[in-house]
Scaffold this active site. Sequence first.
Site, PDB file in Angstrom:
ATOM      1  CG  ASN A  92      -2.377   0.514   0.745  1.00 41.69           C
ATOM      2  OD1 ASN A  92      -2.482   1.645   0.292  1.00 41.69           O
ATOM      3  ND2 ASN A  92      -3.398  -0.309   0.899  1.00 41.69           N
ATOM      4  NE  ARG A  93      -2.105   5.035  -3.413  1.00 47.02           N
ATOM      5  CZ  ARG A  93      -2.950   4.067  -3.799  1.00 47.02           C
ATOM      6  NH1 ARG A  93      -3.484   3.254  -2.889  1.00 47.02           N
ATOM      7  NH2 ARG A  93      -3.254   3.913  -5.081  1.00 47.02           N
ATOM      8  CG  HIS A 118       1.758  -2.201  -3.971  1.00 44.32           C
ATOM      9  ND1 HIS A 118       1.042  -2.159  -2.791  1.00 44.32           N
ATOM     10  CD2 HIS A 118       0.847  -2.349  -4.973  1.00 44.32           C
ATOM     11  CE1 HIS A 118      -0.254  -2.291  -3.072  1.00 44.32           C
ATOM     12  NE2 HIS A 118      -0.397  -2.400  -4.370  1.00 44.32           N
ATOM     13  CG  HIS A 194      -1.865  -7.236  -5.415  1.00 42.19           C
ATOM     14  ND1 HIS A 194      -3.045  -6.694  -4.954  1.00 42.19           N
ATOM     15  CD2 HIS A 194      -1.480  -6.444  -6.438  1.00 42.19           C
ATOM     16  CE1 HIS A 194      -3.357  -5.626  -5.675  1.00 42.19           C
ATOM     17  NE2 HIS A 194      -2.423  -5.453  -6.588  1.00 42.19           N
ATOM     18  CB  ALA A 195      -4.819 -13.433  -5.038  1.00 45.25           C
ATOM     19  CE1 TYR A 196      -6.129  -6.737 -10.124  1.00 46.35           C
ATOM     20  CE2 TYR A 196      -4.224  -7.697  -9.002  1.00 46.35           C
ATOM     21  CZ  TYR A 196      -4.853  -6.611  -9.592  1.00 46.35           C
ATOM     22  OH  TYR A 196      -4.207  -5.407  -9.650  1.00 46.35           O
ATOM     23  CG  ASP A 263      -7.486   1.183  -4.212  1.00 44.19           C
ATOM     24  OD1 ASP A 263      -7.153   0.337  -3.355  1.00 44.19           O
ATOM     25  OD2 ASP A 263      -6.671   1.775  -4.949  1.00 44.19           O
ATOM     26  CD  GLN A 300      -6.578  -0.792   0.215  1.00 41.88           C
ATOM     27  OE1 GLN A 300      -6.318  -0.637   1.412  1.00 41.88           O
ATOM     28  NE2 GLN A 300      -6.750   0.227  -0.608  1.00 41.88           N
ATOM     29  CD  GLU A 327      -4.266  -6.012  -2.143  1.00 50.93           C
ATOM     30  OE1 GLU A 327      -3.045  -5.896  -2.320  1.00 50.93           O
ATOM     31  OE2 GLU A 327      -5.093  -5.183  -2.561  1.00 50.93           O
TER      32      GLU A 327
END
Length: 361
Positions: A92-93, A118, A194-196, A263, A300, A327
């Site tokens: 993340n940021r 990331h 980070h799986a979609y 997000d 997330q 996440e």
Amino acid sequence: MVVRAALLPVTLLLCLALAGSAGAGRTADGFYELKNKKGDFSIKVTNWGATLVSVLVPDCKGDLTDVVLGYDTVAAYAKGAAAGSTIGRVANRIANARFVLDGRTYRLLRNDGNNTIHGGPRGFNKVIWTVKEYVHDGDSPYITFYYRSFDGEQGFPGYLDVYVTYQLSDPYDLSIHMNATATSKATPVNLVNHAYWNLAGHGSGDVLEHELQMFASRYTPVDGYMIPTGQVAPVAGTKYDFLTPTPVGANMEIVPGGGGGYDINFAVDGQQNAMRPVARVQDPDSGRALELWANQPGVQLYTANWLSNDKGKGGKVYGQYGALCLETQAYPDAVNHPDFPSSTVRPGEVYKHDMVFKFSH
């Protein structure tokens, strides 16, 4: 002279990854496979970014489908989105690509405007991990990856020894265990997978009809640069209210080409550092369901807002809202928010992040 793997050109890194350890255990496409005894539940992973490549699970008719987005080759992962990868040192940021720890200011590499996201331009998803153990079948097949992050990598302080283990268990449980030990200096750590996910099958269209329930009654609002404001606000009365099962697209802003969707970080209910339910997703057509448990304070939700005709596995094309990410994590920018649960790991301490994806149909 010591050559840092993370500083090598990507093409050379790919060659090293494909020629790496435990090559005899690889499938023909260069990945590692774990499969249950029954043969109706399997995953593939790669040591490039300790990445989850595929998850095959049955639907209500017994048909097997791959439910994570990804690519056919290791080389494609180097060029594509970080789908399925292990993100670190801090996912993340981080605001303004800087933080202060123990009185010292650390400046990171920027890759999201003025911010770091990331782990920086070459985070843990863009390095080669060592295969430490690999048991591809049996009652609980597993594989463990290892990476040593060096002092100063992407601007972060201290050496960090990191282990990620993928493991299958009956009936259809996928566990991911992440451990990290700071060996020399205090450092922030926030590792995520980070799986979609698309429970109808990767490349099958959008997930707007997937029913989502979040076990989180609060979330962390963000400013225009996606940095948390420091508030932890209730979801009640907002578009973030998934306390009861709700179609993903029911209340979200849909903006063609990106800019809409979700997000955002949710504050997971329950005792911190304890395994507890985080979210449940179900695809109404296939009957597949996914229940996520983890021990992290946040999660997330990201609805693949910026996917745009990405070429994926088997010739599939991934479009906007074609997946969702869940996440589990520390709160974003926690290192700059003393009121957030701490993400700092000190020398000798062990960071532990456990998650379990429980599939059913």
